[in-house]
Structures are given as C-alpha cells and as structure tokens.
Design a protein around this motif. Structure first.
Motif, PDB file in Angstrom:
ATOM      1  N   PRO A   1      55.736  44.056  32.668  1.00 47.48           N
ATOM      2  CA  PRO A   1      57.090  44.561  32.661  1.00 47.48           C
ATOM      3  C   PRO A   1      57.435  45.653  33.793  1.00 47.48           C
ATOM      4  O   PRO A   1      58.382  45.946  34.256  1.00 47.48           O
ATOM      5  CB  PRO A   1      57.619  44.622  31.329  1.00 47.48           C
ATOM      6  N   HIS A   2      56.182  46.712  33.763  1.00 48.92           N
ATOM      7  CA  HIS A   2      56.547  47.756  34.415  1.00 48.92           C
ATOM      8  C   HIS A   2      55.537  48.162  35.773  1.00 48.92           C
ATOM      9  O   HIS A   2      55.784  48.957  36.563  1.00 48.92           O
ATOM     10  CB  HIS A   2      56.052  48.922  33.533  1.00 48.92           C
ATOM     11  N   ALA A   3      54.771  46.935  36.062  1.00 47.69           N
ATOM     12  CA  ALA A   3      54.066  47.136  37.194  1.00 47.69           C
ATOM     13  C   ALA A   3      53.349  45.736  37.599  1.00 47.69           C
ATOM     14  O   ALA A   3      53.207  44.734  37.091  1.00 47.69           O
ATOM     15  CB  ALA A   3      52.719  48.260  37.131  1.00 47.69           C
ATOM     16  N   LEU A   4      53.085  45.683  38.896  1.00 51.85           N
ATOM     17  CA  LEU A   4      52.362  44.300  39.605  1.00 51.85           C
ATOM     18  C   LEU A   4      51.265  44.941  40.320  1.00 51.85           C
ATOM     19  O   LEU A   4      51.061  45.811  40.856  1.00 51.85           O
ATOM     20  CB  LEU A   4      53.419  43.598  40.599  1.00 51.85           C
ATOM     21  N   TYR A   5      49.894  44.214  39.769  1.00 54.87           N
ATOM     22  CA  TYR A   5      48.688  44.810  40.215  1.00 54.87           C
ATOM     23  C   TYR A   5      48.206  43.628  41.084  1.00 54.87           C
ATOM     24  O   TYR A   5      48.169  42.418  40.912  1.00 54.87           O
ATOM     25  CB  TYR A   5      47.825  44.652  38.982  1.00 54.87           C
ATOM     26  N   THR A   6      47.559  43.962  42.344  1.00 54.50           N
ATOM     27  CA  THR A   6      47.021  42.934  43.011  1.00 54.50           C
ATOM     28  C   THR A   6      45.489  43.432  43.245  1.00 54.50           C
ATOM     29  O   THR A   6      45.146  44.511  43.603  1.00 54.50           O
ATOM     30  CB  THR A   6      47.684  42.756  44.512  1.00 54.50           C
ATOM     31  N   LEU A   7      44.513  42.628  42.551  1.00 52.82           N
ATOM     32  CA  LEU A   7      43.164  42.689  42.981  1.00 52.82           C
ATOM     33  C   LEU A   7      42.481  41.955  44.201  1.00 52.82           C
ATOM     34  O   LEU A   7      42.586  40.772  44.033  1.00 52.82           O
ATOM     35  CB  LEU A   7      42.437  42.392  41.424  1.00 52.82           C
ATOM     36  N   ASP A   8      41.730  42.702  44.858  1.00 52.80           N
ATOM     37  CA  ASP A   8      40.927  42.251  45.809  1.00 52.80           C
ATOM     38  C   ASP A   8      39.417  42.642  45.347  1.00 52.80           C
ATOM     39  O   ASP A   8      38.740  43.643  45.517  1.00 52.80           O
ATOM     40  CB  ASP A   8      41.059  42.848  47.219  1.00 52.80           C
ATOM     41  N   SER A   9      39.171  41.331  44.580  1.00 50.00           N
ATOM     42  CA  SER A   9      37.836  41.436  43.715  1.00 50.00           C
ATOM     43  C   SER A   9      36.590  41.424  44.960  1.00 50.00           C
ATOM     44  O   SER A   9      35.400  42.030  44.501  1.00 50.00           O
ATOM     45  CB  SER A   9      37.681  40.509  43.060  1.00 50.00           C
ATOM     46  N   ALA A  10      36.649  41.041  46.126  1.00 48.47           N
ATOM     47  CA  ALA A  10      35.568  41.096  47.044  1.00 48.47           C
ATOM     48  C   ALA A  10      35.237  42.457  47.409  1.00 48.47           C
ATOM     49  O   ALA A  10      34.243  42.957  47.719  1.00 48.47           O
ATOM     50  CB  ALA A  10      35.773  40.274  48.346  1.00 48.47           C
ATOM     51  N   ARG A  11      36.395  43.598  47.410  1.00 49.59           N
ATOM     52  CA  ARG A  11      36.269  44.851  47.867  1.00 49.59           C
ATOM     53  C   ARG A  11      36.308  45.752  46.608  1.00 49.59           C
ATOM     54  O   ARG A  11      36.135  46.896  46.733  1.00 49.59           O
ATOM     55  CB  ARG A  11      37.176  45.298  48.758  1.00 49.59           C
ATOM     56  N   GLY A  12      36.758  45.112  45.519  1.00 50.28           N
ATOM     57  CA  GLY A  12      36.790  46.052  44.270  1.00 50.28           C
ATOM     58  C   GLY A  12      38.024  47.047  44.159  1.00 50.28           C
ATOM     59  O   GLY A  12      37.929  47.804  43.756  1.00 50.28           O
ATOM     60  N   LEU A  13      39.239  46.282  45.123  1.00 52.65           N
ATOM     61  CA  LEU A  13      40.217  47.268  45.000  1.00 52.65           C
ATOM     62  C   LEU A  13      41.503  46.879  44.315  1.00 52.65           C
ATOM     63  O   LEU A  13      41.660  45.776  44.192  1.00 52.65           O
ATOM     64  CB  LEU A  13      40.702  47.237  46.492  1.00 52.65           C
TER      65      LEU A  13
END
Length: 981
Positions: A136-148
């Motif tokens: 509800p308070h944030a949207l997270y995007t994970l680039d797991s190849a780079r660990g970002l």
C-alpha cells in the motif's frame, strides 16, 4: 427529494438550526471520475468490482485483464503492451501493475477507473530477471541479476531515493515480500539470507543450503524449506533468526514447489518428484501425512490456499487437485487444459483463479472443485496499437497511455511458443490449437493412436505432423503406431484462414509390451456421491495388459462391494467414508492402489417450519405461512437454497424467513444460492458466530409498518459476512449488542425517504469490494453516544443522506460517492474517494478529509461544520474540489457555545466552483471560511484556486492563524484575508 432538503438547508429559516440524531439537512457533492486532472470535463471509465477480483496477464493480446470472481466474468481489459509481450501481473488491493520484462517497464492500472499511468523503467534496464512487489505504501522493483532494489511511489511510480544493493545473483523465484512490506531473498551461491526493511539491508550468513532451499511467507512471518537439512523454519520478521523449526519428510533430491498460508503459520509443499502434497504447521509443530495427487512424478506448481482447501496444479497435464486441509484428502480432481500449460493459480479474497498467460483461458475454482471458466478474449482478437505503443480492446478498455513509450519497445509478435504471425494492424492474431489424442495419451508398443487438431473459429490448411520418432503425416486427423517404448513429443504445424502460422504439441507415453503394470489413477464418479446415487469406478492403467482385475470397496462396516470387471457401478445406502481398492495382475506382477472418498447423506426434502441441524439442499420453492419459514439450530450447517426461493403469501404478517438461533450459542452457518423474500424479517440471527450469506437475495418488508422491522436482524451476531448478496427492505438491517458484519461485493437497498440501517451497542459494520449502499439512514443510533463503527471501503454509495449519527467512528475510503451527505460520527475519516455529482458532503465531529476528488457537486463540494459534541476540529488536505455549483469548500459554525477546535486546510485545489449564477445562495467562491469562535486555530497553506466564480479563497479578517504559500489564478476577486501568490 434530496435537492428539496438541500434548498431547505440554505433557506434563512433553516440556517443555524440543528436536528438531533444527525438529521440535519445538508448540502451535496457530485464528483466526476477524475484521476489527476484539473478540469471537470476529463472523465475516466468506471468498473464495478465485486468480491474477489484478480488482475491477470494476457500475453497474446498484450493486455492486463481484470477478472471478477463473483460473476466469473471479465470486468475490464487494459492494453499495457504490444501483442505477444511477456507480461507479469502484480496486484495490490484493486490496483494492478504490469511488468513488461522485454523493455523493463512497469505500468500502473487503477482498479476503479482502469486509468493507466505512464510506463516507467525503474531500473533502466530490460531483462528477464526483474520482479515487482506492491504494497500500500511502496512499489519495489528487484533486478536480481544485479542484486538491485528500487523503491517507488505506488501511485506516481516515481523513484524514492537511490537503488539499494542487496546481493548479486539472487534468484527471482526466491524473493518474497512479507505482510509488513519487507523484502526477503536467498542468495543461492553463499547460503546467505538477505532482507530489506526500513531502508536498510540486513543479512544472516549460512542461513540455508544453497541450491536446496525455498523461501516463502506465512501469516506468522517468512519461512524457509531446506531440503538438505530436512527442515522448515519460521523466521523472526525483525531479526531473521529461526523462531521455530519442524522436521519435514523430504529428501535432498526432491523437487518441490512451496507457498505459505496467509491465514496461519503453515507451509504448503507440493512434492513433484513423488506426486504428493503435504503441509507443515508451526502452530502444531508437525507436518501432515503426504497426500497422493499423482501416482508417480509430476510437474507440480505452487499450491494455493483458500477457504480451508488447497489447490495443487500439474503443469504437465493441465490438471488440478483440490485438497480439504481438515481431512487431508483429495475432494476433487479437474483437468483445466488439454495440453501442457504453464498456468497460474491466484488466491484473491478467498477466491481461487486460474489463468493461462499465453492464451485466452482463465476461470474460478470453487472449494468443491467446480470450475467456472472465463474467456479473457476471443481467439483471433488483435488489438490496435496506439501512437504510444498501447492499444485498446474489449470491455472497459482504457485511453491510450499518456506520454511517450519506454524506448526499445519490441515489435508485436505472435503468441509465446508459436511462430510469429502477421503483426500488421487489423490482422487477427494466430488462433490457439487444440490436440486430441484417443483412445488416450498412453499405451503399449504397437497400439494405434489417433491425433486430431482443431482451432476455434477458423479452418486449418497445410497441416503437418511429426510424431517424435522420425515419422510424420498430413491432415487434421491422423493415426500412428510406435515400435519402441518411450515418451514422445507430437507436434503439429499449420496455417490458419488469414495465413498465420500456428503450432502446438502434446506428449504420448508408450510402454514396452513386457512393462510391469501400473495403476496411474483411480476415478470415482461423482467424486463426492450421495446415498442413493449411482457411482462409477474405473482406473487408468499403464504397462502390460492385465489378465486379472479386482475391485473392493470397504467402509466402517466392512466390505461394501466387489467386482472383477475393469469398470463397475454401485449404489450406496449409507453415508460414510469408504475406500476403493483396485488390484491388477499381469504376468507375474500384481499391483494395487486405493482411493478414499466420502458418501454424503441423500438430499431430504425440506419443508416449511423445519428445524435444520445438518446440511440440506432445497429442491423446490417454498411458500411458508407459519411464523418462521426455516430455523437453523445447530453449528456447522450449510443451507443451500439450490437456486430456489423461500417466500410467504402475506408480507404484512409478522413472519420471519430464516431464523438462526439455538438453545446455546452456535457457529459456522452458511446460507447460499437462492432468495428469501416477502417476509417482514428476511433473516434473524441471535447469538451466532461465523455466518456466511452468499449469492443470495434477502428481501424484507418494503413498506413502513407500525413496528420496526428489518431485512436482517442480528443480535450478538459475530463475524457475519454477506458475499455477492442483495439485501432489499424498507429498513435493510439492524445489528445490535456486539455484532460484527461485513458486506462483501453486496448490494444494500432501503427506502430513501425514511428507511434506515443501523449498527449499535458496540457493533462494527463494513462495506467492501464493490458493495453498494442506498438508504436514507446509515447510523449507530439516535442522540445517545455509541461505541459502534461503520466503514465503507472500495464500494459505491448510491444514496445515504445521514451517515454515522452516534457512531464512535466512520471511515470512507477508496469509494465512488454519488449520494453521501451528512457524515456525523464522533471521528470521521474520508480519504481517496471520488465524489461524482454528490449533492454535497457535510462533515462534523473530528475529521480527516484527505486525497479525495470532489467534482460537479449539485450545491457545495464540501461543507465543514461544528459537531454535536465538538467544535470544528480536523484536517482537509490534498483534495481536488472542482465544478461545484456553489462553494468548493465552505466552513461554518452554528452553535456559538461549542468548544474551540483546530482546522488545517492544506494542499487542496479549488477549481471552477461557484459558476452557476442561477443559484447564488450556494456560494461563488473556491474556499469560504465564515466567522468562527474566537480562539479557533485555522491553518490555510499550500492551496491553489483557479477560475472560481468570485473569490478563490476568502475568510473574515483575523480568522486564519497560519497563512502560507497559497496561490490563485483566474478568480475575478482574487483572495481576501488569505494571502495568495
């Protein structure tokens, strides 16, 4: 009638007067559906959302599709990418997010309006190892190849701060978000556990066995399944330490798919290498005995839990199994797809959805195994790309995406896994093929198989087959024999009517002539038979042809039936749990397999006046003339109306349709699938807990009577849920004495003259998930104070004139408001709503009115008054008020002896209000503050006024205590006693 009340409110004889119990006539707000615009002419489409909705991906058309679980239908389609795009759908509440891995972009779709955000690329890099997590308070995007990890605003999707480095090489499959919005991941190289919370990276080294562990979340926190250690571990959500550990009967080489229960601390584990399911409970400190779902290895996916049942998918066969967690047995087996499909299972608000991202098929899976299919789009549908790379198609299609597309968007292609078809605008997309194999998809060397290919809505040309053994054939129906044992992939390629290239494949298992016999599965049809119903027993076999077959069916009383036929039938005379055992002998080998099932009591005829103490199904309509139509007097009862109606012949007589009450408190009652009509009281609930009324119509008296009567009356009625139900009565409901009720995707209609619905004496009432309300009073009582609460969330208020009188608290969020006038609880929270042509909204008591859109009010947009027990005390922040006939925001006091309060008006927009010269009594200003009691603290800051009838903002001299950073433009008289730039 409402406008008459409003006119009376503004006439001199009504000014300054008050009627107790919240019966103060008030102004009315009408709001157009505006999402981020400054002008009333911009409208967005509306979607009605019922209980259990799911956003799913439709890759072939490049769309996000909104599925409605109650009606098993498409509620909306939004173009988020080119046809043939590899999409992921992520959901938070009613909002959907589309992840396009091909270009690394994310698009937000508003669940109420289907409005799209501009596509943004949070990590600025396309790739297959991206995943999105919404809270509800944030949207997270994970680039797991780079660990970002990148954090963004969930509405604007603008990045919040710099990317955070978790660890490189983290697998997307092993990253999960817990209920507190913390991201957890396993580093499969080092064995490190990593989590991100409160802007900080945390880790615990050597927390799991690399390559042998799975991570998921439960209601009690994150959990790890470690195959090498043979344990499941519950982690502390704050420290990552192991809170509890349970030994699990798994081997290091097992193939597993894992998910967690959202209701309790329980893990759900599908063991594909052994075709089994098991669950492990941290509360019970144990794992259940394995439940066999497939005899032998299977491609099992993550189980999904809802309503005490688990659904286990097999992607290789397109099958699902429904398992009752309480009994630990399979209650249904269904085949969703005729060929191998990587379909999804999703649980949303107690509803289980399935979806084929690469095709048009989706649907709903009910707890009893009933399948309600949904066609997301018609095969052959091709959307029309817009200039921004989006397209519109189907019901509820949204407007083109604003702004330029993310660079690097790929050209349109055909369906995933198939040959790309013609991607020119207007050319139909390639149809999906279906392969049928008869007599079945397994046999012996030398057996003849027949293969048939079809495509819905088109004729196939140039059809070519390959059978996986070097042979081939032409035609839509062909035959073939295999001379060697093995598992063969059969493929077909063809051209459709419009020239598109299409293909499909399936598998055939061929056993050697001397292969030992195997029993693949036992079939009991129907799966849950009733006493007196004919039951068919059969088995699917593999390997050598058996020379001897034998069946034995046993129950608690011993042997029930035997047969030496491959298929036989039997009629049961007693309910109970039975076991069917099948034995086959081929050569020197004998094999045996069993399946347990339950025979339920036969359906007895229900009569008016019956007292029900066990599950029953209505077989015909009932016309009841006694005082009570039916009474449920025991716990754990399901009354299935079977689509029938319970009615009476005299709506004026003091009769009740269904009464729920026992000699002592009872619980767990379900009434579903039918109508209770024409009674003065439709349903009465006395001292009952856990009541569900689903897919029903309840109609009480529709005319005023001498006595107070209600469609539903509840006293000490705890945890009552009305799901997909219509409640219609002069007075819709009264819940009293510590009751709690939730209307989920339901409709409540009362008389708009004097009809009322009430929650009082410590009762809580909730409307959610697309419910709609229409009645004059929605209150907690009269002038006496009450501790009861009302909450309206994600619903539609068609008309409620007086809301919250005597309530301790009212909450209205995320809803469409067409007719909500007086909001009169002790504390009132009104946020994130759209007011669409509302007459006006008058708010009293303590209040927070935030992040709303008021548009097109028939009189004034928002009116803030002194409350019955308190002066003006609250906040009006971040609202847009536009197009009101009169004042945008009007602040006034009527009772000079009321306590001094505090008022903050900040970050609001007042646009084009007071432009109706025929109704000057409604006011001409964007913001108008009348003279308040001396000592009242008033802050007016960061507001904007544009093109209002007279003043942008006005207040009496000395009224505003803090006056900061306000601005105006286009208002004929500017601002007065409020500083505006």
């Amino acid at each position: 009638m409402i406008i008459d009340h409003v006119v009376r409110w503004f006439s001199p004889m009504w000014r300054g007067r008050r009627v107790l119990a919240g019966m103060v006539a008030a102004a009315t707000v009408a709001t157009g559906v505006i999402v981020g615009w400054d002008h009333a002419g911009d409208r967005a489409p509306q979607v009605r959302l019922r209980s259990g909705i799911a956003w799913v991906a439709s890759d072939e058309t490049g769309q996000l599709t909104l599925l409605d679980g109650a009606s098993a239908a498409v509620a909306g389609q939004v173009q988020v990418g080119q046809p043939g795009t590899d999409l992921d759908a992520v959901q938070q509440g009613t909002t959907g997010y589309a992840l396009n891995r091909a270009v690394g972009s994310v698009v937000r779709v508003d669940g109420a309006t289907l409005e799209l955000s501009r596509p943004l690329a949070p990590v600025a890099r396309p790739g297959a190892q991206l995943s999105v997590f919404a809270t509800p308070h944030a949207l997270y995007t994970l680039d797991s190849a780079r660990g970002l990890l990148v954090k963004a605003d969930p509405e604007t999707m603008e990045s919040r701060g710099e990317p955070h480095q978790l660890t490189a090489g983290t697998s997307v499959d092993e990253a999960v978000m817990d209920a507190d919005g913390h991201l957890w991941a396993l580093d499969q190289r080092s064995g490190e556990l990593v989590w991100f919370s409160d802007g900080t990276r945390h880790s615990r080294p050597q927390a799991h066995t690399p390559g042998k562990s799975k991570l998921t979340t439960t209601a009690n926190g994150p959990a790890v399944v470690d195959l090498a250690r043979g344990t499941v571990e519950l982690l502390d959500p704050k420290t990552g330490a192991v809170q509890e550990s349970v030994t699990v009967p798994l081997r290091p080489d097992d193939t597993v798919a894992v998910s967690g229960s959202s209701q309790e601390g329980r893990l759900l584990i599908a063991v594909g290498s052994r075709g089994q399911f098991l669950s492990c409970s941290f509360d019970a400190d144990a794992c259940t005995a394995p439940v066999e779902v497939s005899q032998g290895p299977a491609d099992l996916g993550e189980p999904v839990e809802a309503d005490g049942h688990v659904v286990v998918p097999d992607h290789a066969t397109g099958r699902i199994w429904v398992i009752d967690l309480a009994s630990g047995r399979v209650v249904a087996e269904r085949r969703l797809f005729e060929a191998p499909v990587r379909f999804e299972l999703l649980a949303r608000d107690g509803v289980v959805f399935y979806n084929d991202p690469g095709g048009e098929q989706a649907g709903v899976i009910d707890p009893d195994g009933r399948i309600r299919p949904i066609t997301k789009y018609q095969p052959g549908q091709r959307t029309q790309p817009t200039s921004s790379g989006a397209a519109t198609s189907g019901p509820g299609a949204a407007a083109p995406v604003s702004g330029a597309p993310v660079s690097g968007a790929p050209p349109a292609t055909g369906p995933r896994g198939g040959t790309p078809g013609d991607s020119r605008p207007g050319t139909p997309s390639a149809p999906a093929l279906s392969i049928t194999i008869s007599p079945r998809d397994r046999g012996l060397v030398g057996d003849e198989f027949q293969f048939t290919v079809t495509a819905r809505g088109t004729v196939l040309f140039d059809t070519q087959w390959t059978f996986g053994d070097g042979a081939g054939a032409k035609g839509t129906r062909v035959r073939h024999k295999y001379d060697r044992a093995g598992t063969y992939t059969v493929a077909v390629a063809a051209r459709a009517r419009h020239g598109q290239a299409v293909n499909a494949s399936a598998q055939v298992v061929v056993d050697a002539l001397d292969a030992p016999p195997r029993i693949v599965r036992i079939a009991v049809e129907p799966e849950t038979p009733r006493v007196g119903e004919q039951v068919r027993f059969s088995a699917e076999l593999a390997g050598m042809r058996p020379q001897i077959t034998a069946w034995s069916v046993t129950g608690e009383a011993g042997t029930e039936a035997t047969s030496n036929e491959p298929v036989f039938q039997h009629v049961f005379t007693k309910p109970g749990t039975y076991t069917a055992t099948h034995t086959v002998t081929a050569g020197a080998t004998t094999v045996q397999s069993s399946k347990q099932f339950t025979v339920t009591p036969e359906t007895r005829e229900v009569r008016c006046g019956d007292v029900i103490r066990a599950d029953v199904v209505l077989t015909k309509d009932l016309n009841c003339t006694g005082d009570v139509g039916l009474k449920i007097a025991a716990s754990d009862v399901v009354l299935d109306l079977g689509g029938h109606k319970i009615a009476t012949d005299n709506a004026q007589a003091p009769r009740k349709g269904i009464v729920l009450a026992g000699s002592e408190p009872i619980r767990n009652i379900t009434i579903r699938n039918g109508s209770i009509t024409q009674f003065r009281t439709g349903i009465e609930i006395i001292d009952v807990a856990d009541v569900t009324i689903a897919n029903a119509t309840v109609a009480g008296a529709t005319v005023p009577l001498d006595e107070e009567v209600f469609g539903i009356y509840g006293e000490k009625a705890r945890n009552v849920q009305l799901r997909s139900t219509t409640l219609r009565a002069y007075n819709p409901f009264l819940f009293d004495n510590g009751s709690s009720v939730a209307f989920v995707g339901s409709s409540v209609v009362g008389d708009d003259g004097w009809g009322g619905a009430y929650c009082r004496n410590g009762t809580s009432c909730l409307f959610s998930e697309g419910s709609d309300i229409q009645t004059r009073y929605l209150n907690c009582g009269g002038s006496e104070r009450d501790s009861s609460t009302f909450r309206i969330d994600s619903s539609e208020v068609v008309l409620v004139e007086f809301f919250g009188a005597a309530c301790a608290e009212t909450v209205v969020t995320n809803s469409l408001i067409k007719g909500l006038i007086n909001v009169d609880g002790d504390k009132n929270f009104v946020s994130r709503n759209v007011m669409d042509n509302n007459p006006t909204m008058v708010v009293r008591g303590e209040f927070v009115v935030a992040d709303n859109v008021f548009s097109g009010a028939q009189t004034q947009g928002l009116n803030i008054e002194d409350g019955y027990r308190i002066g003006i005390k609250g906040e009006v922040v971040r609202n847009t008020i536009t197009g009101s006939r009169g004042y945008g925001l009007h602040v006034q006091q009527h009772m000079p002896d009321e306590p001094v309060g505090s008022l903050i008006i900040s970050q609001n927009k007042f646009i084009s209000n007071g432009l109706d010269p025929e109704h000057p009594v409604y006011g001409r200003d964007g913001l108008r503050i009348e003279e308040l009691i001396p000592g009242t603290h008033v802050e007016v800051s960061d507001n904007y006024a544009e093109n209002n009838g007279e003043y942008g903002m006005i207040a009496p001299p000395g009224t505003v205590t803090i006056d900061l950073r306000n601005s105006e433009t286009g208002n004929p008289k500017g601002c007065l006693n409020i500083t505006c730039d």
